[in-house]
Each structure stands twice: as structure tokens, then as C-alpha cells.
Design an enzyme around this catalytic site. Structure first.
Site, PDB file in Angstrom:
ATOM      1  N   GLN A  89      56.417  11.255  12.669  1.00  0.00           N
ATOM      2  CA  GLN A  89      57.330  11.347  13.805  1.00  0.00           C
ATOM      3  C   GLN A  89      58.792  11.299  13.378  1.00  0.00           C
ATOM      4  O   GLN A  89      59.688  11.403  14.215  1.00  0.00           O
ATOM      5  CB  GLN A  89      57.042  10.202  14.785  1.00  0.00           C
ATOM      6  N   HIS A 142      56.851   5.675  15.023  1.00  0.00           N
ATOM      7  CA  HIS A 142      57.630   4.784  15.902  1.00  0.00           C
ATOM      8  C   HIS A 142      59.051   4.530  15.399  1.00  0.00           C
ATOM      9  O   HIS A 142      59.401   3.427  14.975  1.00  0.00           O
ATOM     10  CB  HIS A 142      56.901   3.455  16.094  1.00  0.00           C
ATOM     11  N   GLU A 149      56.392   2.051  29.702  1.00  0.00           N
ATOM     12  CA  GLU A 149      57.251   1.203  30.539  1.00  0.00           C
ATOM     13  C   GLU A 149      58.598   1.848  30.832  1.00  0.00           C
ATOM     14  O   GLU A 149      59.182   2.529  29.990  1.00  0.00           O
ATOM     15  CB  GLU A 149      57.518  -0.133  29.831  1.00  0.00           C
ATOM     16  N   TYR A 165      61.197  -7.913  26.128  1.00  0.00           N
ATOM     17  CA  TYR A 165      60.390  -7.042  26.978  1.00  0.00           C
ATOM     18  C   TYR A 165      58.898  -7.067  26.650  1.00  0.00           C
ATOM     19  O   TYR A 165      58.141  -6.245  27.150  1.00  0.00           O
ATOM     20  CB  TYR A 165      60.981  -5.624  26.964  1.00  0.00           C
ATOM     21  N   TYR A 194      44.256   1.816  20.436  1.00  0.00           N
ATOM     22  CA  TYR A 194      43.634   3.134  20.413  1.00  0.00           C
ATOM     23  C   TYR A 194      42.131   3.072  20.173  1.00  0.00           C
ATOM     24  O   TYR A 194      41.396   3.984  20.558  1.00  0.00           O
ATOM     25  CB  TYR A 194      44.316   4.010  19.367  1.00  0.00           C
TER      26      TYR A 194
END
Length: 372
Positions: A89, A151, A244, A254, A265
């Protein structure tokens, strides 16, 4: 140049209706709209920003910064982009202009930068020149660096006071999000040169990084400043479920991974708690996941029924989401152009009041939503 002149110039630069190709018509609860393909010549586009003259900058994850102007994508990428680790990513991710770009020509790029120990979410500050980027300086790294390509977070936004917010993912390492001495899984707040504002909530706290504004995030891929309140809103990926939407509060936790509506997963339970004392609850949670990416408030006049709505792309939902709000309260949402565009990575309001989208694929495109 006054606001009306700027709008006219910008609209003329990006519109170029002669070369745009109309696609489909869609009827929504508020408007009938047309989806127009502006270009399909992008490779894994990730972020967008509009220059004051209406030209658009678009990042491509493999490490290229492209210019779209007069209805066409410049075939030559801009030189000066820092070296990125284009793996998984990671790569070249967001682009954001300085609030005073028209005067100082400064912009920011987020990317996966390499160094000893692996890669990290990185922000570089650069000056825009006619021949490309210059004076490129790395001003932030979400240390410690790590191996792997998951991430990175990487959205950038400026608030009304000129402070910069950057999202960082926890690099698929859950404990990092709850460690105040680690910059993974956080939203950081910086001055425009990368230094730390003295009123950041963790300044002076032993064992904590002073850059941190909020913590307990998983992979936040959307940031937007509310046009009326000035509050910073954030959207992030959960695992299987648990995406979220949050309003950021200085120093707030959070929850990830101690409190989440998602499961792992492989189906295992990450936490028995969806909420915990001392941790902020989201404004909206999605189960199953929509994989939200990009975030913008609509303030234009092209779609009057959408004014005040919040938009995000749904990577796994293959839709654009319009979220209705009453102040800070979630009212409902509408899925737009569902199934028409795969992997909507970013959504931005243009200076012409239209909505612009990029799709994250090897044959990615730039699209515009117009009133039909």
C-alpha cells in the site's frame, strides 16, 4: 485576482468539455447527475489538489506527480518527487497545498519513505516551480520505521489556523496505535515547517511523542475540515467491519485495537468491546466495511441539495458515499454511482463546484460528477 475571477479561470482550465467523455446518468435523492471521464491514463492515483489557476495535481502510487490541465493529462510527470518505497500500500500518496500557496508556492507530499529499519509514513515540503519541484525537504516521519507494506494512513489537511494534520497507520501492528511513544496509528499536528506547536496535547509528557494530536487509529485515509466549525474530521479503515468516522479532539484516544466494531480477517475476536470509558466513540461505524478513502465537505452551488454533506469513496463498496449530518450528528447516507467505478480512492470538490474522483487501479481514472 478576486474570487469570481479565480472561479472563472479555474473552471475554464479544468472543464474543457470538448475532450471530456460523458458516461452515465444517475438519479439520486437530491439530484440527477452525469459521470464524466476526464482521463483514464493514470496508474494507481491516490491524491488530488487544485492549483490556484485551476490545474490539478494528481499523485500516482508508483511515485509520479501528474498535472491535469485544459482537459488533458500531461504525459510527462513532474520532476523532483522524492524517492518512495512503492510496495504493497506504500508509495507516493497524498498531495496538499500550503494555505498560502498562491504567495509562497509551497506544497506537501506524503509517501512511504525508506531508511534504516524499513519504511515509514513521511511528509516532504517542496516549492512549486514551472519545471517541477525544488527545495524538497523531509519534515516528518512516523517513526519507528518498519518492514512490510501495509497501513500508511497518509492524508494531509490544514486547519483554519494554518496547522497541518497528517494521518499515520499502525503498519498492521496493533499495539503501535496505543503507544504514545510511537508515531504509528496517530494523527499528528505540525507547523508548516514540520516543527511541533507548543500547545499539542502531548508536549512535555514523559514517554510521549509531542507531534501526536490523537491516537488509537488503525489506518486513517480521510481528513476534512468542517466549513462552519473548523473541526477536523477523520475517516479510517477497520478490519472486517469497524470502519469509523470521527471528529478529532486534542489528546483523545479513538480505541483501536482495544475497542472496535470489527473482527480480524480470520474471523477471530480482536476485542470484546465496541466502546470503552475514556475512549472516543465514532460518529458512524460501518459493518460490514466499505473501506473509506478520501473525505470532503461539499460547500458548492452546483448541487444545492448536497450542501453540507460529507463525501467519501468506498474502496470495497465500489460506491461514493454522501453522508448527511446535523452539526456533529450523523443523520444518514446515500450510495452514489454504486458499481460504476471500482476503488474510489479520493474525492475533492473543484473550484467549479463539481465533485472530482480518482479510482485506484493500474488503469485508474479521473472523473467528474456534474448536474445532468
Amino acid at each position: 485576482m478576486n474570487r469570481r475571477q479565480f472561479t472563472l479561470v479555474a473552471a475554464s482550465v479544468i472543464a474543457a468539455p470538448a475532450v471530456a467523455r460523458a458516461q452515465d446518468m444517475f438519479k439520486t435523492s437530491k439530484h440527477t447527475l452525469r459521470l464524466v471521464t476526464l482521463t483514464s491514463g493514470l496508474e494507481q492515483p491516490w491524491g488530488m489538489a487544485f492549483l490556484p489557476d485551476g490545474r490539478m495535481l494528481i499523485t500516482e502510487r508508483p511515485g509520479r506527480l501528474r498535472v491535469f490541465a485544459n482537459g488533458r493529462l500531461d504525459p510527462t510527470p513532474l520532476p523532483g518527487v522524492p524517492r518512495v518505497v512503492a510496495s504493497g500500500q506504500g508509495g507516493l500518496l497524498d498531495v496538499c497545498l500550503h494555505p498560502d500557496f498562491a504567495q509562497n508556492r509551497v506544497l506537501y507530499l506524503s509517501y512511504s519513505g525508506e531508511g534504516a529499519g524499513g519504511s515509514a509514513t513521511t511528509v516532504a515540503r517542496a516549492e512549486w516551480g514551472d519545471g517541477g519541484l525544488r527545495s524538497v525537504t523531509r519534515i516528518f516521519e512516523a517513526l519507528p520505521r518498519a518492514s512490510g507494506g501495509l497501513h500508511f494512513g497518509s492524508r494531509i489537511a490544514f486547519d483554519r489556523t494554518g496547522l497541518m494534520y497528517v494521518t499515520t497507520g499502525e503498519r498492521y501492528n496493533k499495539p503501535r496505535a496505543q503507544d504514545p511513544g510511537d508515531l504509528g496509528g496517530k494523527v499528528v499536528r505540525l507547523r508548516d515547517d514540520g516543527t511541533v506547536p507548543p500547545d499539542n496535547p502531548f508536549v512535555g509528557r514523559a514517554g510521549a511523542r509531542p507531534e501526536i494530536f490523537t491516537w488509537g487509529h488503525r489506518n486513517p485515509q480521510g481528513l476534512a475540515v468542517h466549513p462552519e466549525t473548523g473541526k477536523v474530521w477523520e475517516i479510517e479503515h477497520g478490519p472486517r467491519g469497524g470502519d469509523e468516522l470521527n471528529i478529532l479532539k486534542a489528546g483523545a484516544n479513538y480505541g483501536w485495537p482495544k475497542a472496535t466494531a470489527g473482527i480480524d480477517y480470520n474471523g477471530s475476536i480482536i476485542s470484546p468491546y465496541k466502546t470503552l470509558p475514556g475512549m472516543e466513540d465514532p460518529i458512524r461505524t460501518w459493518v460490514p466495511s466499505i473501506s473509506p478513502s478520501g473525505l470532503c465537505f461539499y460547500t458548492g452551488t452546483a448541487f444545492p441539495g448536497w450542501k453540507g454533506s460529507l463525501f467519501t469513496g468506498g474502496l470495497s463498496a465500489n460506491a461514493l458515499f454522501r453522508i448527511e449530518l446535523d452539526g456533529a450528528r450523523y443523520i444518514g447516507e446515500e450510495r452514489l454511482i454504486e458499481g460504476r467505478l471500482p476503488y474510489i480512492r479520493d474525492v475533492r470538490q473543484g473550484p467549479d463546484g463539481m465533485l472530482y474522483l480518482v479510482t485506484h487501479s493500474d488503469k485508474g481514472g479521473l472523473f467528474r460528477l456534474e448536474p445532468a
